[in-house]
Design a protein around this motif. Sequence first.
Motif, PDB file in Angstrom:
ATOM      1  N   ALA A   8       0.844  -1.203   0.000  1.00 32.12           N
ATOM      2  CA  ALA A   8       0.000   0.000   0.000  1.00 32.12           C
ATOM      3  C   ALA A   8       0.869   1.239   0.000  1.00 32.12           C
ATOM      4  CB  ALA A   8      -0.900   0.014   1.236  1.00 32.12           C
ATOM      5  N   CYS A   9       0.364   2.302  -0.582  1.00 36.58           N
ATOM      6  CA  CYS A   9       1.013   3.603  -0.459  1.00 36.58           C
ATOM      7  C   CYS A   9       0.686   4.143   0.931  1.00 36.58           C
ATOM      8  CB  CYS A   9       0.510   4.556  -1.536  1.00 36.58           C
ATOM      9  SG  CYS A   9       1.153   6.234  -1.318  1.00 36.58           S
ATOM     10  N   ILE A  10       1.687   4.734   1.583  1.00 39.57           N
ATOM     11  CA  ILE A  10       1.524   5.157   2.977  1.00 39.57           C
ATOM     12  C   ILE A  10       1.612   6.678   3.109  1.00 39.57           C
ATOM     13  CG2 ILE A  10       2.307   2.989   3.958  1.00 39.57           C
ATOM     14  CD1 ILE A  10       5.105   4.164   4.127  1.00 39.57           C
ATOM     15  N   LEU A  11       1.329   7.370   1.996  1.00 34.54           N
ATOM     16  CA  LEU A  11       1.574   8.808   1.986  1.00 34.54           C
ATOM     17  C   LEU A  11       0.331   9.657   2.198  1.00 34.54           C
ATOM     18  CD1 LEU A  11       4.209   8.746  -0.850  1.00 34.54           C
ATOM     19  CD2 LEU A  11       4.605   9.051   1.586  1.00 34.54           C
ATOM     20  N   CYS A  12      -0.847   9.062   2.147  1.00 35.36           N
ATOM     21  CA  CYS A  12      -2.035   9.801   2.575  1.00 35.36           C
ATOM     22  C   CYS A  12      -3.071   8.797   3.061  1.00 35.36           C
ATOM     23  CB  CYS A  12      -2.569  10.738   1.488  1.00 35.36           C
ATOM     24  SG  CYS A  12      -3.699  10.010   0.302  1.00 35.36           S
ATOM     25  N   SER A  13      -4.152   9.310   3.601  1.00 33.75           N
ATOM     26  CA  SER A  13      -5.107   8.445   4.297  1.00 33.75           C
ATOM     27  C   SER A  13      -5.866   7.507   3.367  1.00 33.75           C
ATOM     28  CB  SER A  13      -6.118   9.317   5.053  1.00 33.75           C
ATOM     29  OG  SER A  13      -6.863  10.069   4.113  1.00 33.75           O
ATOM     30  N   ILE A  14      -5.724   7.682   2.078  1.00 32.90           N
ATOM     31  CA  ILE A  14      -6.426   6.799   1.151  1.00 32.90           C
ATOM     32  C   ILE A  14      -5.731   5.452   1.028  1.00 32.90           C
ATOM     33  CG2 ILE A  14      -7.051   6.588  -1.302  1.00 32.90           C
ATOM     34  CD1 ILE A  14      -8.935   8.205   0.544  1.00 32.90           C
ATOM     35  N   ASN A  15      -4.415   5.433   1.206  1.00 28.48           N
ATOM     36  CA  ASN A  15      -3.671   4.172   1.182  1.00 28.48           C
ATOM     37  C   ASN A  15      -4.000   3.321  -0.033  1.00 28.48           C
ATOM     38  OD1 ASN A  15      -4.229   4.532   4.522  1.00 28.48           O
ATOM     39  ND2 ASN A  15      -2.141   4.366   3.794  1.00 28.48           N
ATOM     40  N   CYS A  16      -3.816   3.914  -1.214  1.00 24.69           N
ATOM     41  CA  CYS A  16      -4.061   3.176  -2.454  1.00 24.69           C
ATOM     42  C   CYS A  16      -3.246   1.887  -2.465  1.00 24.69           C
ATOM     43  CB  CYS A  16      -3.610   4.008  -3.652  1.00 24.69           C
ATOM     44  SG  CYS A  16      -4.512   5.540  -3.855  1.00 24.69           S
ATOM     45  N   GLY A  17      -3.822   0.853  -3.045  1.00 27.24           N
ATOM     46  CA  GLY A  17      -3.057  -0.371  -3.250  1.00 27.24           C
ATOM     47  C   GLY A  17      -2.017  -0.129  -4.332  1.00 27.24           C
ATOM     48  N   GLY A  41      -6.155   0.277  -9.137  1.00 25.28           N
ATOM     49  CA  GLY A  41      -5.052   0.613 -10.041  1.00 25.28           C
ATOM     50  C   GLY A  41      -4.670   2.082 -10.032  1.00 25.28           C
ATOM     51  N   TYR A  42      -5.464   2.893  -9.348  1.00 27.51           N
ATOM     52  CA  TYR A  42      -5.181   4.332  -9.270  1.00 27.51           C
ATOM     53  C   TYR A  42      -4.006   4.587  -8.328  1.00 27.51           C
ATOM     54  CZ  TYR A  42      -6.028   9.249  -7.921  1.00 27.51           C
ATOM     55  OH  TYR A  42      -5.913  10.592  -7.652  1.00 27.51           O
ATOM     56  N   ALA A  43      -3.146   5.486  -8.700  1.00 25.62           N
ATOM     57  CA  ALA A  43      -2.111   5.999  -7.780  1.00 25.62           C
ATOM     58  C   ALA A  43      -1.675   7.353  -8.318  1.00 25.62           C
ATOM     59  CB  ALA A  43      -0.923   5.055  -7.697  1.00 25.62           C
ATOM     60  N   CYS A  44      -1.367   8.275  -7.429  1.00 26.57           N
ATOM     61  CA  CYS A  44      -0.880   9.576  -7.885  1.00 26.57           C
ATOM     62  C   CYS A  44       0.643   9.494  -8.058  1.00 26.57           C
ATOM     63  CB  CYS A  44      -1.314  10.678  -6.916  1.00 26.57           C
ATOM     64  SG  CYS A  44      -0.450  10.652  -5.339  1.00 26.57           S
ATOM     65  N   GLU A  45       1.291  10.641  -8.184  1.00 26.24           N
ATOM     66  CA  GLU A  45       2.715  10.653  -8.501  1.00 26.24           C
ATOM     67  C   GLU A  45       3.616  10.320  -7.304  1.00 26.24           C
ATOM     68  OE1 GLU A  45       0.603  13.117  -8.502  1.00 26.24           O
ATOM     69  OE2 GLU A  45       1.342  14.760  -7.253  1.00 26.24           O
ATOM     70  N   LYS A  46       3.047  10.377  -6.088  1.00 26.08           N
ATOM     71  CA  LYS A  46       3.918  10.351  -4.904  1.00 26.08           C
ATOM     72  C   LYS A  46       4.553   8.987  -4.585  1.00 26.08           C
ATOM     73  CE  LYS A  46       1.512  14.314  -3.123  1.00 26.08           C
ATOM     74  NZ  LYS A  46       0.691  14.950  -2.115  1.00 26.08           N
ATOM     75  N   PRO A  47       3.821   7.872  -4.702  1.00 28.74           N
ATOM     76  CA  PRO A  47       4.443   6.616  -4.249  1.00 28.74           C
ATOM     77  C   PRO A  47       5.669   6.207  -5.059  1.00 28.74           C
ATOM     78  CG  PRO A  47       2.328   6.180  -5.314  1.00 28.74           C
ATOM     79  CD  PRO A  47       2.421   7.660  -5.113  1.00 28.74           C
ATOM     80  N   HIS A  48       5.889   6.815  -6.222  1.00 31.17           N
ATOM     81  CA  HIS A  48       7.088   6.477  -6.997  1.00 31.17           C
ATOM     82  C   HIS A  48       8.357   6.862  -6.239  1.00 31.17           C
ATOM     83  CE1 HIS A  48       4.743   5.279 -10.465  1.00 31.17           C
ATOM     84  NE2 HIS A  48       3.940   6.273 -10.156  1.00 31.17           N
ATOM     85  N   SER A 175      -4.960  16.576  -1.978  1.00 27.91           N
ATOM     86  CA  SER A 175      -5.060  15.961  -0.647  1.00 27.91           C
ATOM     87  C   SER A 175      -5.947  14.719  -0.680  1.00 27.91           C
ATOM     88  CB  SER A 175      -5.586  16.973   0.378  1.00 27.91           C
ATOM     89  OG  SER A 175      -6.927  17.297   0.104  1.00 27.91           O
ATOM     90  N   HIS A 176      -6.501  14.409  -1.850  1.00 21.39           N
ATOM     91  CA  HIS A 176      -7.245  13.157  -2.059  1.00 21.39           C
ATOM     92  C   HIS A 176      -8.418  13.061  -1.074  1.00 21.39           C
ATOM     93  CE1 HIS A 176      -4.012  12.362  -4.807  1.00 21.39           C
ATOM     94  NE2 HIS A 176      -3.192  12.739  -3.852  1.00 21.39           N
ATOM     95  N   GLY A 177      -8.462  12.079  -0.182  1.00 25.31           N
ATOM     96  CA  GLY A 177      -9.561  12.018   0.804  1.00 25.31           C
ATOM     97  C   GLY A 177     -10.651  11.035   0.432  1.00 25.31           C
TER      98      GLY A 177
HETATM   99  S1  SF4 Z   1      -3.685   9.193  -3.425  1.00 23.48           S
HETATM  100 FE1  SF4 Z   1      -1.462   9.225  -3.879  1.00 23.48          FE
HETATM  101  S2  SF4 Z   1      -0.490   9.715  -1.909  1.00 23.48           S
HETATM  102 FE2  SF4 Z   1      -2.594   9.056  -1.449  1.00 23.48          FE
HETATM  103  S3  SF4 Z   1      -2.389   6.881  -1.049  1.00 23.48           S
HETATM  104 FE3  SF4 Z   1      -2.947   7.099  -3.214  1.00 23.48          FE
HETATM  105  S4  SF4 Z   1      -1.003   7.068  -4.284  1.00 23.48           S
HETATM  106 FE4  SF4 Z   1      -0.546   7.489  -2.135  1.00 23.48          FE
END
Ligand code: SF4
Length: 751
Positions: A8-17, A41-48, A175-177
Amino acid sequence: MAEWQQTACILCSINCGIEVQTEAGHITKVRGDKAHPASEGYACEKPHQLDYYQNGRDRLSSPLRRRADGSYEEIDWDTAISEIAARFVALRGEHGGESILYYGGGGQGNHLCGGYGRATRAAIGSVYASNALAQEKTGEFWVDGQLFGRARCHTTGDFENAEVAVFLGKNPWFSHGFPRARVVLKEIAKDPNRSLIVIDPRRTETAAMADYHLQVRPGTDAFCLSALLAITLEENLVDQDFVRDHTNGLGEVAEILRNVPIAEYSARCDVPEELLRTVARRIAQSSSTSIFEDLGIQQAPHSTLNSYLEKLLYLITGNFAKEGAMNIHSRFASLGGGRSPGVEPTSPVGGHRIITGLIPCNVIPDEILTDHPKRFRAALIESANPVHSLADSQRMREAFEALDFVVVIDVAMTETARCADYVLPASSQYEKWEATFFTLEFPKNDFQLRAPIFDPLPGTLPEPEIHSRLIHAIGALQEEDLAPLHAAAKQGRAAYAAAFFAALSEKPHLKPLASVVLYDTLGPTLPRRAGEAAAVWALAHTCAMEYPDSLRRAGFEGEGLDLGEALFDALLERPSGVIFTVDDYDETWRRVLTPDRRINLVVEPLLEEFRSLRGERTQAANPEFPFVLCAGERRSFTANTIFRDPGWRRKDANGALRLNPDDAARLGITAGGEAMITTRRASLRTSVEISDTLRPGHATLPNGLGLAYPTEDGGQQTRGVAPNELTASEDRDWFAGTPWHKYVPARIEAA
Ligand code: SF4
């Protein structure tokens, strides 16, 4: 080719897979996990950039003990655990466990430590806790409790299906959410039958896509919301059937609303009255509206009142308990601080309101820097950096330095760790079983238990092991407590469940220690060396008992304990996570917990503040601090502060202060230039970005900057401004104590 592993991505509260490839201890490739049931399958630029976290140069790899001169020496784990246990026991004996504050318990991707930390809290007698929610959401939780019966009755928007989506102090583009935020925003924006409404002082990325942008004057959200409510009443836009069938008290609220001078409030918030009327009509006449209130209004003047007014808006327009509107979601487990029996719901020194078990973050220094006999004298801080992330860093630092004893459990040498007597190095969030409890979705809610993708860094321990060792060193658990459970665990989970629940009822002292009891006894028998997930087993059962029908709709079968076992098995077997509850919209009504199952529209303690808005004097321009600074804006390359290496930021490395072009011209500041920003607390130098997205007189600084980080040659560097060096702890909501980070009086000058 390297294998893709689900995590999981750990950079915001959505925690995308996400799926990652690794090589030689590094995360080398990242992509969205299509099998994740919410992010798909969604992820923003940050987890890279996640390898900047995993392989940070300031990772800790040995317990540290502070010397008299303030420097640290490495010590072995046995010494650290026994000395810490002895100090806590001595403190408990001398001043009572209530003198030990617990802060933190997880960031945005690791909440299991909070569950295990509860056991250590119980063992040392610590009854007071706080975490970041107490500077963000506690006002909203309290309002939920008043309206719907319990603070746990938290609502969530159904943005995928909403005809109208309203974002209030929220920029979900960054900030997603909610899951797949950018995809959902684009879908709404391009659909002529749907509308996007943004209420925000800045023309954010989301506001730029919106059909209606109410660019409020900073700090005047309560006037804007009051005007929207008053127009709804005046123009007969109230959903009378909904109000009659499901609510109590509109008459009393309407009396206040009838006295709202709409034109005057429109002038105060600087939004044209006709635009307010258009938006009120659009919300009321939609088939469904969802609203997301976030830190922009929750960390600004009138923050608890703002939450109340926002909720009144969707309630009197009937946008509740239906598709596309606001609903009360299930949850896998609570994120609050827990209620300690016998403890007054106020802080021990200042008598500040404790909401969902959490002391307001802003009052922590006041509860320490005093000679009051009930002051905090020690702290256990876990996976959190309050010296950097809470208001008034200088005072927070002074407070933690003044404590008799501080222990920090973290992966890196943070600003808070530098105040500690002992620092215990935790394994990273990718080196142990982990999970997050931001389970806020409706009608489908998801939870992911994730396996480690790396072995623990040598010298570190996962938090469950740290807490187990502490509890045994304190002497809170005896072998005779655990022996029957070890034996039962060998016979299988059914036998274990019977023995475990029997043990809790026969030996009540085990109940608060349950997470560590599970780790010690069930943990070693779990498949895939998933011992750290043992506490999740009990939570799966609690969840199954609370939402049996919702679990069955999600496809889990069985009666009694079998249902919880089915959920736990699925969590262990499905690395991309599971949908654990599926709800119908009527479920929301079953989750309204007022005695008559009707919604209380009258929130008595806030009515006086609501009435007195009318008499509130417009703040005259303060020549000393003529700007309003938003201290902590979420941007493309800002995240939570687990990214300490500034190298992760591909753009705007120093986190520039954003300034309106007219202000910049008047001050003689040019693009790329530098400015001094001064508040009541500090004066700091910053780079400047000129942006016409801001109103004149408004300025913003990003969050997550100003962290000290070691350089390759052994020195230290700090990039950008730490926002809380500029904020003041006394600037907070009168009711919930939440800070005004988005409303900091400031002066800006060319540097
Ligand atoms: S929206 Fe971006 S920062 Fe938030 S959990 Fe998903 S990939 Fe990570």
